[in-house]
Design a protein around this motif. Structure first.
Motif, PDB file in Angstrom:
ATOM      1  N   VAL A   1      36.262  35.295  47.192  1.00 35.43           N
ATOM      2  CA  VAL A   1      35.271  34.552  46.396  1.00 35.43           C
ATOM      3  C   VAL A   1      34.441  33.701  47.346  1.00 35.43           C
ATOM      4  CG1 VAL A   1      34.920  32.788  44.621  1.00 35.43           C
ATOM      5  CG2 VAL A   1      36.687  34.525  44.305  1.00 35.43           C
ATOM      6  N   ASN A   2      33.155  33.833  47.287  1.00 38.77           N
ATOM      7  CA  ASN A   2      32.235  33.126  48.190  1.00 38.77           C
ATOM      8  C   ASN A   2      32.632  33.323  49.655  1.00 38.77           C
ATOM      9  OD1 ASN A   2      30.867  32.137  45.949  1.00 38.77           O
ATOM     10  ND2 ASN A   2      32.189  30.334  45.837  1.00 38.77           N
ATOM     11  N   GLY A   3      33.017  34.535  49.996  1.00 41.62           N
ATOM     12  CA  GLY A   3      33.352  34.840  51.379  1.00 41.62           C
ATOM     13  C   GLY A   3      34.724  34.370  51.819  1.00 41.62           C
ATOM     14  N   ILE A   4      35.461  33.717  50.927  1.00 40.38           N
ATOM     15  CA  ILE A   4      36.794  33.238  51.314  1.00 40.38           C
ATOM     16  C   ILE A   4      37.860  34.122  50.663  1.00 40.38           C
ATOM     17  CG2 ILE A   4      38.415  31.282  51.148  1.00 40.38           C
ATOM     18  CD1 ILE A   4      35.764  29.535  50.978  1.00 40.38           C
ATOM     19  N   SER A   5      38.771  34.675  51.485  1.00 40.85           N
ATOM     20  CA  SER A   5      39.820  35.508  50.883  1.00 40.85           C
ATOM     21  C   SER A   5      41.018  34.673  50.509  1.00 40.85           C
ATOM     22  CB  SER A   5      40.340  36.624  51.770  1.00 40.85           C
ATOM     23  OG  SER A   5      39.672  36.784  52.846  1.00 40.85           O
ATOM     24  N   ARG A   6      41.612  35.033  49.399  1.00 36.46           N
ATOM     25  CA  ARG A   6      42.808  34.332  48.946  1.00 36.46           C
ATOM     26  C   ARG A   6      43.795  35.345  48.412  1.00 36.46           C
ATOM     27  NH1 ARG A   6      43.123  30.083  45.505  1.00 36.46           N
ATOM     28  NH2 ARG A   6      45.039  29.969  46.676  1.00 36.46           N
ATOM     29  N   ARG A   7      45.066  35.056  48.630  1.00 39.14           N
ATOM     30  CA  ARG A   7      46.118  35.933  48.119  1.00 39.14           C
ATOM     31  C   ARG A   7      46.733  35.302  46.880  1.00 39.14           C
ATOM     32  NH1 ARG A   7      49.890  39.356  51.907  1.00 39.14           N
ATOM     33  NH2 ARG A   7      47.897  40.449  51.831  1.00 39.14           N
ATOM     34  N   ILE A   8      46.708  36.038  45.770  1.00 39.03           N
ATOM     35  CA  ILE A   8      47.230  35.522  44.508  1.00 39.03           C
ATOM     36  C   ILE A   8      48.581  36.190  44.231  1.00 39.03           C
ATOM     37  CG2 ILE A   8      46.744  35.214  42.040  1.00 39.03           C
ATOM     38  CD1 ILE A   8      44.710  33.890  44.096  1.00 39.03           C
ATOM     39  N   GLY A   9      49.605  35.385  44.070  1.00 40.04           N
ATOM     40  CA  GLY A   9      50.948  35.921  43.845  1.00 40.04           C
ATOM     41  C   GLY A   9      51.116  36.478  42.439  1.00 40.04           C
ATOM     42  N   ILE A  10      51.829  37.604  42.358  1.00 39.01           N
ATOM     43  CA  ILE A  10      52.225  38.149  41.060  1.00 39.01           C
ATOM     44  C   ILE A  10      53.700  37.802  40.895  1.00 39.01           C
ATOM     45  CG2 ILE A  10      52.513  40.242  39.664  1.00 39.01           C
ATOM     46  CD1 ILE A  10      49.611  39.796  40.275  1.00 39.01           C
ATOM     47  N   THR A  11      54.011  36.989  39.915  1.00 46.63           N
ATOM     48  CA  THR A  11      55.393  36.576  39.700  1.00 46.63           C
ATOM     49  C   THR A  11      56.229  37.756  39.247  1.00 46.63           C
ATOM     50  OG1 THR A  11      54.442  34.513  38.888  1.00 46.63           O
ATOM     51  CG2 THR A  11      56.827  34.830  38.574  1.00 46.63           C
ATOM     52  N   ARG A  12      55.731  38.442  38.224  1.00 49.35           N
ATOM     53  CA  ARG A  12      56.517  39.514  37.625  1.00 49.35           C
ATOM     54  C   ARG A  12      55.643  40.485  36.857  1.00 49.35           C
ATOM     55  NH1 ARG A  12      60.607  37.380  33.932  1.00 49.35           N
ATOM     56  NH2 ARG A  12      60.020  38.736  32.209  1.00 49.35           N
ATOM     57  N   VAL A  13      56.180  41.678  36.678  1.00 43.58           N
ATOM     58  CA  VAL A  13      55.583  42.648  35.765  1.00 43.58           C
ATOM     59  C   VAL A  13      56.707  43.106  34.860  1.00 43.58           C
ATOM     60  CG1 VAL A  13      54.519  44.931  35.535  1.00 43.58           C
ATOM     61  CG2 VAL A  13      53.853  43.441  37.440  1.00 43.58           C
ATOM     62  N   HIS A  14      56.549  42.943  33.565  1.00 45.55           N
ATOM     63  CA  HIS A  14      57.587  43.469  32.680  1.00 45.55           C
ATOM     64  C   HIS A  14      57.013  44.369  31.601  1.00 45.55           C
ATOM     65  CE1 HIS A  14      56.836  39.609  30.369  1.00 45.55           C
ATOM     66  NE2 HIS A  14      56.757  40.507  29.424  1.00 45.55           N
TER      67      HIS A  14
ATOM     68  N   ALA B   1      59.634  44.624  37.673  1.00 46.66           N
ATOM     69  CA  ALA B   1      59.082  44.390  39.016  1.00 46.66           C
ATOM     70  C   ALA B   1      58.753  42.920  39.223  1.00 46.66           C
ATOM     71  CB  ALA B   1      57.824  45.238  39.217  1.00 46.66           C
ATOM     72  N   GLU B   2      58.787  42.483  40.485  1.00 47.50           N
ATOM     73  CA  GLU B   2      58.509  41.086  40.827  1.00 47.50           C
ATOM     74  C   GLU B   2      57.863  40.998  42.208  1.00 47.50           C
ATOM     75  OE1 GLU B   2      62.016  38.266  39.520  1.00 47.50           O
ATOM     76  OE2 GLU B   2      62.845  40.258  39.966  1.00 47.50           O
ATOM     77  N   HIS B   3      57.427  39.785  42.541  1.00 44.35           N
ATOM     78  CA  HIS B   3      56.992  39.433  43.905  1.00 44.35           C
ATOM     79  C   HIS B   3      55.847  40.291  44.427  1.00 44.35           C
ATOM     80  CE1 HIS B   3      60.602  37.091  43.829  1.00 44.35           C
ATOM     81  NE2 HIS B   3      61.372  38.154  43.730  1.00 44.35           N
ATOM     82  N   GLY B   4      54.783  40.422  43.637  1.00 44.46           N
ATOM     83  CA  GLY B   4      53.615  41.160  44.112  1.00 44.46           C
ATOM     84  C   GLY B   4      52.504  40.230  44.562  1.00 44.46           C
ATOM     85  N   CYS B   5      51.366  40.794  44.886  1.00 49.05           N
ATOM     86  CA  CYS B   5      50.202  39.970  45.216  1.00 49.05           C
ATOM     87  C   CYS B   5      48.921  40.785  45.096  1.00 49.05           C
ATOM     88  CB  CYS B   5      50.310  39.403  46.619  1.00 49.05           C
ATOM     89  SG  CYS B   5      50.294  40.653  47.891  1.00 49.05           S
ATOM     90  N   VAL B   6      47.845  40.062  44.880  1.00 53.83           N
ATOM     91  CA  VAL B   6      46.515  40.672  44.814  1.00 53.83           C
ATOM     92  C   VAL B   6      45.596  39.817  45.679  1.00 53.83           C
ATOM     93  CG1 VAL B   6      44.514  41.048  43.295  1.00 53.83           C
ATOM     94  CG2 VAL B   6      46.808  41.653  42.504  1.00 53.83           C
TER      95      VAL B   6
ATOM     96  N   LEU C   1      50.127  46.624  42.465  1.00 54.65           N
ATOM     97  CA  LEU C   1      50.012  45.174  42.605  1.00 54.65           C
ATOM     98  C   LEU C   1      50.975  44.658  43.678  1.00 54.65           C
ATOM     99  CD1 LEU C   1      49.828  44.348  38.773  1.00 54.65           C
ATOM    100  CD2 LEU C   1      47.925  44.518  40.384  1.00 54.65           C
ATOM    101  N   ASN C   2      51.439  45.582  44.506  1.00 53.83           N
ATOM    102  CA  ASN C   2      52.292  45.245  45.656  1.00 53.83           C
ATOM    103  C   ASN C   2      53.605  44.572  45.267  1.00 53.83           C
ATOM    104  OD1 ASN C   2      50.219  46.075  47.648  1.00 53.83           O
ATOM    105  ND2 ASN C   2      49.112  44.357  46.740  1.00 53.83           N
TER     106      ASN C   2
END
Ligand code: ADP
Ligand code: ZN
Ligand code: MG
Length: 492
Positions: free
Chosen positions: A123-136, A114-119, A80-81
């Motif tokens: 959707v409908n041809g538009i890319s978006r980056r979703i932040g991952i706050t944390r993984v615990h 872990a923290e500060h990831g992204c996925v 999850l980067n």
């Protein structure tokens, strides 16, 4: 089945609002043993048999952190980067519940692994980056089973097998803007975690559980609205329906002059609605404090390096390689990388066939079609990758025609036999022997004087008919290209 919720707001009203969604996803790690003891993680064992003093929270029992849990948590976080924290700490999250014998969960609080990831999602041809706050990391609680009335009494049971199962909780930034984006995010998350094989992400077994935080704000506003948390979303479809309902409910509430209150709501799939479960005043105070029985978790560079080295190729990189190396179209690369077993099957078929594009067509068409028809997974395919590759190679080498191959494949699928064995037994080999073909061509020419006359009179299209007759006479086994040439030679 659930009915669609009533339309709460007109589209021109909802268009003036923007939804904001953040997800909290619990994922059960696919370790052999539980996170703080040696109990097995097997699914479906008789209730209360996979337990020991540690996961039962008996006095004096001490937790010992499992190495495999940590490594899987890190692999999931890397996928999850996320940045892996060199030091993280466990904390007690205190609450009382019958299925939580310790009286607390061992979780992580201010220092997650872990923290500060992204996925990235599209959707409908538009890319978006979703932040991952944390993984615990944390341990799971047991399961309460409410069995309803029996002999005029209400029965509930507690199964503690799930106590101490290793979980990671993944918390996103409030970056999602619609139920479609939330759906796409979960799909991507599941795919990536299955690729690194840290979880089955099987929702039916509760290996992936999702809570959604939802608020709305006037489009263009910066300040976030008050959020409600929606729980009990046990399928991707329910998540989408619950979000749509909750977004509409909040907009309707605000439009009628009301205010969204911070609360936890439960989704009811039978009505398609969310209902209030508890308000902020009744929110838990978990009284977090550092877990005294565990030392801080230190992840040195060497260990992290080892874990990184074991990371498989992730879907995004694989997709790029499939389009670059194999010349596949984007769509085909996406289909063929949907799961790691499918991608690996395809690559083995490419190696066995030497023809990436034909292999792609066979995997996506005939193979997936046959598997779908029988509700089978790629892992259960009666035709293995090498066998499919051989079939493709036989066509490429002109040993069988594509048409014959279409007849051979279903036979392979039923019997698991190799293409060569079926072709040999049924005498389906393509006839590329000039002598044999000339004989059939001569027969067809002799048997169709009218068409031959027409061809000689300049009607070129009749050739196709004559080729067809030769193919028919050879039971589809003649090499069509050679038939074409031989016929022309004979007629001219
Ligand atoms: P809490 O303190 O209530 O647990 P957090 O700030 O820890 O809230 O956030 C929990 C989840 O809620 C995260 O996924 C976050 O992205 C999301 N979230 C926070 N604020 C909002 C909001 N106003 N609207 C929607 N989601 C939100
Ligand atoms: Zn145990
Ligand atoms: Mg929080």
């Amino acid at each position: 089945m659930s009915s669609a919720p009533p339309a709460l707001v007109a589209p021109e009203v909802s268009d003036r609002y923007e939804a904001v969604i953040g997800l909290e996803v619990h994922v059960q790690l696919a370790t052999r043993s539980k996170i703080f003891c040696g109990c097995p993680t097997s699914f479906g064992a008789p209730p209360n048999t996979n337990v020991c003093p540690v996961c039962l929270g008996l006095p004096g029992a001490l937790p010992v952190l499992s190495r495999q849990s940590v490594e899987m948590a890190i692999q999931g976080a890397l996928a999850l980067n996320c940045r892996i924290n060199p030091v993280s700490r466990f904390a007690r999250k205190n609450y009382f519940y019958p299925d939580l014998p310790k009286g607390y969960q061992i979780s992580q609080y201010d220092q997650p692994v872990a923290e500060h990831g992204c996925v990235d999602i599209v959707v409908n041809g538009i890319s978006r980056r979703i932040g991952i706050t944390r993984v615990h990391m944390e341990d799971d609680a047991g399961k309460s089973i409410h069995d309803g009335f029996k002999d005029s009494a209400r029965y509930s049971y507690v199964d503690l097998n799930r106590c101490g199962m290793p979980l990671i909780e993944i918390v996103t930034e409030p970056d999602l803007r619609s139920s479609d984006e939330a759906y796409a995010f979960l799909t991507e998350l599941k795919q990536v975690l299955q690729y690194v094989a840290v979880s089955t992400c099987d929702m039916e077994k509760g290996h992936l559980r999702c809570d959604a935080n939802v608020s709305v704000r006037p489009r263009g506003a910066e300040k976030l609205g008050t959020k409600a948390e929606v729980k009990n979303l046990n399928s991707f479809r329910y998540l989408k329906m619950a979000l749509d309902h909750e977004i509409a409910r909040q907009i309707a509430l605000i439009e009628s002059g009301g205010k969204v209150v911070q609360e936890t709501r439960l989704y009811n799939p039978d009505t398609g609605e969310t209902v209030s479960m508890r308000s902020k005043e009744h929110a838990h105070d978990y009284r977090y404090f550092p877990e005294p029985d565990l030392v801080p978790l230190r992840i040195g560079e060497a260990w992290l390096g080892e874990i990184r080295a074991r990371m498989p190729e992730l879907p995004k990189v694989k997709r790029a390689r499939f389009t670059g190396e194999f010349g596949l179209r984007d769509y085909d690369a996406e289909v063929l990388t949907a799961t790691r077993p499918l991608a690996e099957y395809y690559e083995r078929a490419v190696r066995a066939s030497g023809d990436p594009k034909a292999a792609a067509n066979w995997v996506m068409g005939d193979l997936l079609g046959a598997l779908n028809a029988e509700g089978k997974e790629i892992a259960d395919s009666p035709v293995n990758a090498e066998q499919l590759g051989e079939l493709v190679a036989l066509i490429a080498r002109g040993e069988i025609s594509g048409k014959i191959a279409k007849e051979v494949f279903p036979k392979m699928f039923v019997s698991g036999e190799s293409a060569a064995a079926i072709i040999e037994r049924e005498g389906l080999k393509q006839i590329s022997d000039t002598g044999a073909l000339e004989k059939i061509v001569a027969e067809v020419v002799a048997g169709n004087p009218k068409q031959v006359e027409q061809f000689k009179g300049g009607k070129q299209t009749v050739l196709g008919y004559l080729v067809g007759q030769v193919m028919k006479a050879s039971r589809g086994q003649a090499n069509p290209q050679m038939v074409n040439e031989l016929l022309r030679k004979k007629l001219e």
